[in-house]
Design a protein around this motif. Structure first.
Motif, PDB file in Angstrom:
ATOM      1  N   ILE A  62      18.784  34.104 102.592  1.00  0.00           N
ATOM      2  CA  ILE A  62      19.142  35.364 103.263  1.00  0.00           C
ATOM      3  C   ILE A  62      17.949  36.310 103.236  1.00  0.00           C
ATOM      4  N   ASP A  63      17.653  36.910 104.395  1.00  0.00           N
ATOM      5  CA  ASP A  63      16.683  37.999 104.455  1.00  0.00           C
ATOM      6  C   ASP A  63      17.453  39.255 104.825  1.00  0.00           C
ATOM      7  N   VAL A  64      17.404  40.253 103.952  1.00  0.00           N
ATOM      8  CA  VAL A  64      18.217  41.461 104.150  1.00  0.00           C
ATOM      9  C   VAL A  64      17.375  42.562 104.801  1.00  0.00           C
ATOM     10  N   GLY A  65      17.934  43.202 105.840  1.00  0.00           N
ATOM     11  CA  GLY A  65      17.221  44.272 106.556  1.00  0.00           C
ATOM     12  C   GLY A  65      16.027  43.712 107.305  1.00  0.00           C
ATOM     13  N   THR A  66      16.258  42.623 108.026  1.00  0.00           N
ATOM     14  CA  THR A  66      15.171  41.884 108.695  1.00  0.00           C
ATOM     15  C   THR A  66      14.381  42.746 109.665  1.00  0.00           C
ATOM     16  N   GLY A  67      15.064  43.684 110.365  1.00  0.00           N
ATOM     17  CA  GLY A  67      14.372  44.372 111.452  1.00  0.00           C
ATOM     18  C   GLY A  67      13.809  43.301 112.377  1.00  0.00           C
ATOM     19  N   PRO A  68      12.657  43.549 113.002  1.00  0.00           N
ATOM     20  CA  PRO A  68      12.082  42.496 113.839  1.00  0.00           C
ATOM     21  C   PRO A  68      11.035  41.654 113.102  1.00  0.00           C
ATOM     22  N   ASN A  69      11.026  41.712 111.754  1.00  0.00           N
ATOM     23  CA  ASN A  69       9.992  40.993 110.992  1.00  0.00           C
ATOM     24  C   ASN A  69      10.480  39.611 110.547  1.00  0.00           C
ATOM     25  N   LEU A  70       9.819  38.586 111.063  1.00  0.00           N
ATOM     26  CA  LEU A  70      10.212  37.211 110.737  1.00  0.00           C
ATOM     27  C   LEU A  70       9.491  36.610 109.548  1.00  0.00           C
ATOM     28  N   TYR A  71       8.423  37.262 109.036  1.00  0.00           N
ATOM     29  CA  TYR A  71       7.631  36.522 108.051  1.00  0.00           C
ATOM     30  C   TYR A  71       8.346  36.236 106.729  1.00  0.00           C
ATOM     31  N   PRO A  72       9.260  37.102 106.250  1.00  0.00           N
ATOM     32  CA  PRO A  72       9.996  36.703 105.039  1.00  0.00           C
ATOM     33  C   PRO A  72      10.849  35.453 105.288  1.00  0.00           C
ATOM     34  N   ALA A  73      11.501  35.395 106.446  1.00  0.00           N
ATOM     35  CA  ALA A  73      12.323  34.213 106.760  1.00  0.00           C
ATOM     36  C   ALA A  73      11.442  32.970 106.871  1.00  0.00           C
ATOM     37  N   LEU A  74      10.270  33.106 107.474  1.00  0.00           N
ATOM     38  CA  LEU A  74       9.367  31.948 107.598  1.00  0.00           C
ATOM     39  C   LEU A  74       8.954  31.431 106.226  1.00  0.00           C
ATOM     40  N   ALA A  75       8.751  32.362 105.287  1.00  0.00           N
ATOM     41  CA  ALA A  75       8.331  31.953 103.936  1.00  0.00           C
ATOM     42  C   ALA A  75       9.423  31.128 103.245  1.00  0.00           C
ATOM     43  N   MET A  76      10.697  31.324 103.648  1.00  0.00           N
ATOM     44  CA  MET A  76      11.804  30.579 103.011  1.00  0.00           C
ATOM     45  C   MET A  76      12.116  29.276 103.742  1.00  0.00           C
ATOM     46  N   LEU A  77      11.543  29.091 104.919  1.00  0.00           N
ATOM     47  CA  LEU A  77      11.971  28.007 105.811  1.00  0.00           C
ATOM     48  C   LEU A  77      11.952  26.597 105.211  1.00  0.00           C
ATOM     49  N   PRO A  78      10.893  26.198 104.472  1.00  0.00           N
ATOM     50  CA  PRO A  78      10.885  24.813 103.970  1.00  0.00           C
ATOM     51  C   PRO A  78      12.031  24.515 103.003  1.00  0.00           C
ATOM     52  N   PHE A  79      12.629  25.577 102.442  1.00  0.00           N
ATOM     53  CA  PHE A  79      13.651  25.367 101.415  1.00  0.00           C
ATOM     54  C   PHE A  79      15.064  25.481 101.974  1.00  0.00           C
ATOM     55  N   CYS A  80      15.188  25.831 103.247  1.00  0.00           N
ATOM     56  CA  CYS A  80      16.504  26.237 103.754  1.00  0.00           C
ATOM     57  C   CYS A  80      16.977  25.429 104.954  1.00  0.00           C
ATOM     58  N   ALA A  81      18.240  25.012 104.867  1.00  0.00           N
ATOM     59  CA  ALA A  81      18.884  24.462 106.052  1.00  0.00           C
ATOM     60  C   ALA A  81      19.213  25.608 107.002  1.00  0.00           C
ATOM     61  N   GLU A  82      19.495  26.781 106.405  1.00  0.00           N
ATOM     62  CA  GLU A  82      19.854  27.946 107.232  1.00  0.00           C
ATOM     63  C   GLU A  82      19.408  29.234 106.543  1.00  0.00           C
ATOM     64  N   VAL A  83      18.782  30.122 107.322  1.00  0.00           N
ATOM     65  CA  VAL A  83      18.413  31.448 106.816  1.00  0.00           C
ATOM     66  C   VAL A  83      19.217  32.485 107.597  1.00  0.00           C
ATOM     67  N   THR A  84      19.971  33.305 106.870  1.00  0.00           N
ATOM     68  CA  THR A  84      20.707  34.403 107.512  1.00  0.00           C
ATOM     69  C   THR A  84      19.799  35.618 107.630  1.00  0.00           C
ATOM     70  N   LEU A  85      19.660  36.116 108.846  1.00  0.00           N
ATOM     71  CA  LEU A  85      18.900  37.349 109.078  1.00  0.00           C
ATOM     72  C   LEU A  85      19.940  38.466 109.114  1.00  0.00           C
ATOM     73  N   TYR A  86      20.014  39.227 108.042  1.00  0.00           N
ATOM     74  CA  TYR A  86      21.114  40.172 107.800  1.00  0.00           C
ATOM     75  C   TYR A  86      20.617  41.577 108.078  1.00  0.00           C
ATOM     76  N   GLU A  87      21.149  42.203 109.099  1.00  0.00           N
ATOM     77  CA  GLU A  87      20.573  43.485 109.555  1.00  0.00           C
ATOM     78  C   GLU A  87      21.691  44.452 109.925  1.00  0.00           C
ATOM     79  N   PHE A  88      21.446  45.727 109.686  1.00  0.00           N
ATOM     80  CA  PHE A  88      22.458  46.773 109.855  1.00  0.00           C
ATOM     81  C   PHE A  88      22.344  47.492 111.201  1.00  0.00           C
ATOM     82  N   SER A  89      21.112  47.684 111.664  1.00  0.00           N
ATOM     83  CA  SER A  89      20.880  48.449 112.889  1.00  0.00           C
ATOM     84  C   SER A  89      21.289  47.629 114.111  1.00  0.00           C
ATOM     85  N   LYS A  90      22.151  48.211 114.969  1.00  0.00           N
ATOM     86  CA  LYS A  90      22.625  47.452 116.132  1.00  0.00           C
ATOM     87  C   LYS A  90      21.471  47.109 117.071  1.00  0.00           C
ATOM     88  N   SER A  91      20.487  48.021 117.209  1.00  0.00           N
ATOM     89  CA  SER A  91      19.354  47.725 118.100  1.00  0.00           C
ATOM     90  C   SER A  91      18.521  46.565 117.550  1.00  0.00           C
TER      91      SER A  91
END
Ligand code: SAM
Length: 261
Positions: A62-91
């Protein structure tokens, strides 16, 4: 409350649904900054270092408060079948969902540069393929949600997590900074690895026409708070260099560790 007494605003008082992801992306990530490269390298090396201890099964990240930044999710990618991009802002959720549906058009213009830094390590390079945008779509899920409502009973436990700019960039209130860290850790299983990126002594930030808040913190505020809540902490402070990303902060910080048993 006494007359004239100042009530500090909190997370709910800011216009998150007006957060402009394109303006934020243009300003922060269109060209990879050296400080982001250092932060990303630090997180990559932490995940690679502990990778033998990561159990050999498809993990949920899970990456919390992703905004439009993908690099934290990319850093987790080799370890994950699925990464949740969890964000509060509707935009931001709309932007992420549009990118996700279209196999991440921002991959070629922005994120491939960040991915190349990760691919300096074979764990990442082994995952590299021509069509990384569609790979990313198949491994990510965009979810609207509030960090303060993260709940392991409802959401289950994740095996690895990130929160970047981040717990200190949602509120001026120290109690909400602490609470954001607590809620992130609460949905990670015991001993799950995590990485948190933060701005040092931030006074807040503008995105397009809107001002967003920050808690004024330094590295010891984070590491002290994590004492007893996490083990194996490692951290780094990165100087802004000659071209700070904006006024009103003194550096970036990154803290990695394992959730306490
Ligand atoms: C400074 S931005 C960081 C964005 C991105 N993670 C990055 O690394 O650049 C802060 C992010 O926190 C999100 N946010 C604000 N309040 C939140 C909340 N209550 N729950 C979850 N995310 C929130 C904002 O919408 C925004 O995407």
């Amino acid at each position: 409350m006494a007359p004239g007494e100042f009530v500090q605003p909190g997370n709910a008082d800011f216009p998150w649904d007006k957060f402009d992801p394109v303006d934020y992306l243009d300003h922060n990530y269109t060209t990879m900054r050296d400080d982001d490269r250092q932060v990303l390298t630090f997180v990559r090396d932490f995940f690679v270092r502990i990778s033998p201890a990561l159990i050999d099964r498809p993990m949920r990240g899970i990456d919390v408060g992703t905004g439009p930044n993908l690099y934290p999710a990319l850093a987790m990618l080799p370890f994950c079948a699925e990464v949740t991009l969890y964000e509060f802002s509707k935009s931001n959720v709309d932007w992420l969902a549009t990118q996700h549906a279209a196999n991440w058009p921002s991959w070629t213009t922005i994120w491939s540069d960040f991915w190349r830094v990760l691919c300096e390590e074979s764990l990442y390079a082994g995952l590299d393929r021509a069509d990384m945008g569609s790979e990313l779509s198949s491994r990510t899920k965009v979810t609207w949600g509030n960090v303060f409502e993260l709940d392991s009973e409802r959401d289950g436990y994740y095996d690895i997590g990130t929160m970047f700019f981040g717990p200190e960039s949602l509120s001026p209130q120290r109690s909400e900074f602490h609470s954001a860290i607590d809620r992130l850790l609460s949905v990670l299983r015991p001993e799950a690895p995590f990485a948190i990126g933060l701005m040092e002594h931030s006074a807040g930030y503008d995105v397009a026409d809107n001002r967003f808040p920050a808690t004024d913190i330094e590295l010891s505020d984070v590491t002290d708070y994590l004492e007893g809540r996490a083990s194996g902490l490692s951290s780094e402070r990165v100087d802004p260099g000659d071209v700070p990303i904006r006024d009103g902060y003194t550096g970036m910080m990154v803290v990695c560790g394992l959730v306490a048993r």
